[in-house]
Design a protein around this motif. Sequence first.
Motif, short mmCIF file in Angstrom:
data_model
loop_
_atom_site.label_atom_id
_atom_site.label_comp_id
_atom_site.label_asym_id
_atom_site.label_seq_id
_atom_site.Cartn_x
_atom_site.Cartn_y
_atom_site.Cartn_z
N ASN A 45 1.01 -1.35 0.15
CA ASN A 45 0.01 -0.16 0.01
C ASN A 45 0.84 1.28 -0.20
O ASN A 45 0.59 2.13 -0.68
N ALA A 46 1.92 1.10 0.78
CA ALA A 46 2.89 2.37 0.87
C ALA A 46 3.63 2.79 -0.35
O ALA A 46 3.73 3.66 -0.86
N PHE A 47 4.10 1.58 -0.80
CA PHE A 47 4.99 1.66 -2.20
C PHE A 47 4.04 2.35 -3.41
O PHE A 47 4.43 3.02 -4.01
N ASN A 48 2.75 1.68 -3.27
CA ASN A 48 1.84 2.20 -4.55
C ASN A 48 1.35 3.50 -4.35
O ASN A 48 1.28 4.10 -5.16
N LEU A 49 1.12 3.84 -3.20
CA LEU A 49 0.74 5.33 -2.75
C LEU A 49 2.18 6.18 -3.01
O LEU A 49 1.86 7.53 -3.11
N THR A 50 2.99 5.79 -2.84
CA THR A 50 4.21 6.47 -3.00
C THR A 50 4.30 7.07 -4.49
O THR A 50 4.82 8.06 -4.76
N PHE A 51 3.97 6.07 -5.31
CA PHE A 51 3.99 6.68 -6.68
C PHE A 51 3.04 7.93 -7.01
O PHE A 51 3.35 8.90 -7.60
N LEU A 52 1.83 8.07 -6.46
CA LEU A 52 0.99 8.76 -6.66
C LEU A 52 1.32 10.26 -5.84
O LEU A 52 1.35 11.27 -6.50
N TYR A 53 1.88 10.18 -4.68
CA TYR A 53 2.03 11.05 -3.91
C TYR A 53 3.35 11.59 -4.71
O TYR A 53 3.52 13.14 -4.61
N SER A 54 4.35 11.02 -4.99
CA SER A 54 5.65 11.75 -5.62
C SER A 54 5.31 12.25 -7.04
O SER A 54 5.87 13.63 -7.27
N LEU A 55 4.24 11.71 -7.75
CA LEU A 55 3.85 12.48 -9.09
C LEU A 55 3.12 13.81 -8.61
O LEU A 55 3.53 14.64 -9.35
N GLU A 56 2.52 13.78 -7.63
CA GLU A 56 1.65 15.06 -7.27
C GLU A 56 2.72 16.16 -6.65
O GLU A 56 2.63 17.20 -6.63
#
Length: 544
Positions: free
Chosen positions: A423-434
């Motif tokens: 969950n953290a790794f997947n969310l890191t992609f979204l967070y870093s993109l933003e």
Amino acid sequence: MSYWFFILPMHAIAGAFMAPFVEHTCRQPPDAYMTTTTTYTLDSNYTTNSNGSLPLPNFDASCNYLVEESDGRLVEEPCTDWDFDNSTFISTVTSEFQLVCGRKYLRATYQSMYMFGMLVGAGSTAFFADRFGRWLMIAISTMSYTVIAFVTAWLPNFSSLLAARFLLGTMHPASLMTGYILVLEVTEMKMRSVIGLTLFTSWAIGTSVFSGMAYLVRDWRWLQLFASLPGLIFIFLLCILGESPRWLAVVGQHQRALKEYKRAAVWNKVTLPPDHEILEMMARVQQQAVSTRKSNSSNKSLKIIVRNILHDFTVLMRTSKVRLVTLVMCVDYLVGAMLFFGLTLGASALGVDPFMYVAIAGIMEIPSTTIQIPIINYFGRKKVLCFNYGVSAVVLLTQPLISNDLKWLSVTLVMIGKFAGSNAFNLTFLYSLELFPTEIRSQGMNVAMTSSRIGGTIAPYIINAVDSTYPWISSVFFGAASAVAGLVLLPLWETLNTRLPDTVADLEGLTDPLQNPTVEEEEKLQASSGEDPENKKSNLPTPC
């Protein structure tokens, strides 16, 4: 792109089924000293026969054999040929190339070579994706990936197999990261969390499907071939993809961007403002860019090209906020990849069935989309990310305290850690993109991706080093790393309900905030001008 994300895990975690640990026995030569036991005693690398042996149990009969000298001494010799247990796998890279005993580390190398290729690919493709476009990089990388994957099934020796794994790895970030960026750049703000996490749901499904495929196909060459077949379909799907209009606007290709906006307007049944208004808006966005793209012939000198390349690579450290985002994301991507791949490949360390373990690991990730979307839309990205890393740290640090008789509980804790870590790794992609602005988004995310490949590269060696002897070491290591990943997020800011920054100036607060409004600010502006905020047909899906 979800379909491509479905394909990638079949090669990214191939080591779990193609190069697993396989029980083996030494095939002793005719002159070997034959006994009925598997553990012997040695003194200074040799011992006398069974009547005068010394109690030093340090002889491994699976990797060595004994030869009786003329004077009665037993001399230890390394084994050069083995018999493998084929009850689980008919053929593996481990058994075909005899990756056991002194060559044991090559099993981890088989998996890590893919990660090392990703390390190289992440650093080298970022520049090209920001300079030449998202679609071109996706097309080149996916077609190359498919061809290399097919060829791998027929390679005759281990050296060429490692080379193919490396090349597959270099194409992985070019397709995954660039594809992820393209999708999120054409997604409206309110749907970013849904789309961003849904992409990785297909990865989880692909992991579970690959486990079932490996259960049915126990020969590694046939498994490699069947895992490569789905890539052929994606070549035709490339015709559906278009270039990111955000990127086109930032680099000055406004006519192409306008064409993409018009195509999107037809698909979504909306009416765009006049062309000149859209072109003026894109021109303002381009003027804010920190790095100016040189396109005329006078700027084609080697000196200018080299200077522009150096500028592109150093811009991530030039301003305070970009520098903070880059450093924090590098840490989180590194830890996230270690958790993701280390715990996925950890079946041998726990001594459990690999097919069931990988299938459960994939299934555990699937609910993350439906569970996380409403949570991150309410609490925000940062808090949920810290919480996931915290849960992963707690359960992984607790797992070594569980008794060996409660293996089911031990596996459950590892799966919870895997779920939270994924969950953290997947969310890191979204967070870093933003967090990263459009003009350097591909560079920033690929630098962070490079860091994750370091984590992915060392994870198989950690698992291979402890094997089933000291499994608690890997659990403690991954748990401590999770705690660090959660703590370094504290200086960052929340990105919930904020527009994607297009330029470094946007991120640093050097531009008019009303050119980059939040959802609430946009609705207030529309209300003050007498517009209906729900009337989407009158609003341009602007790159600002």
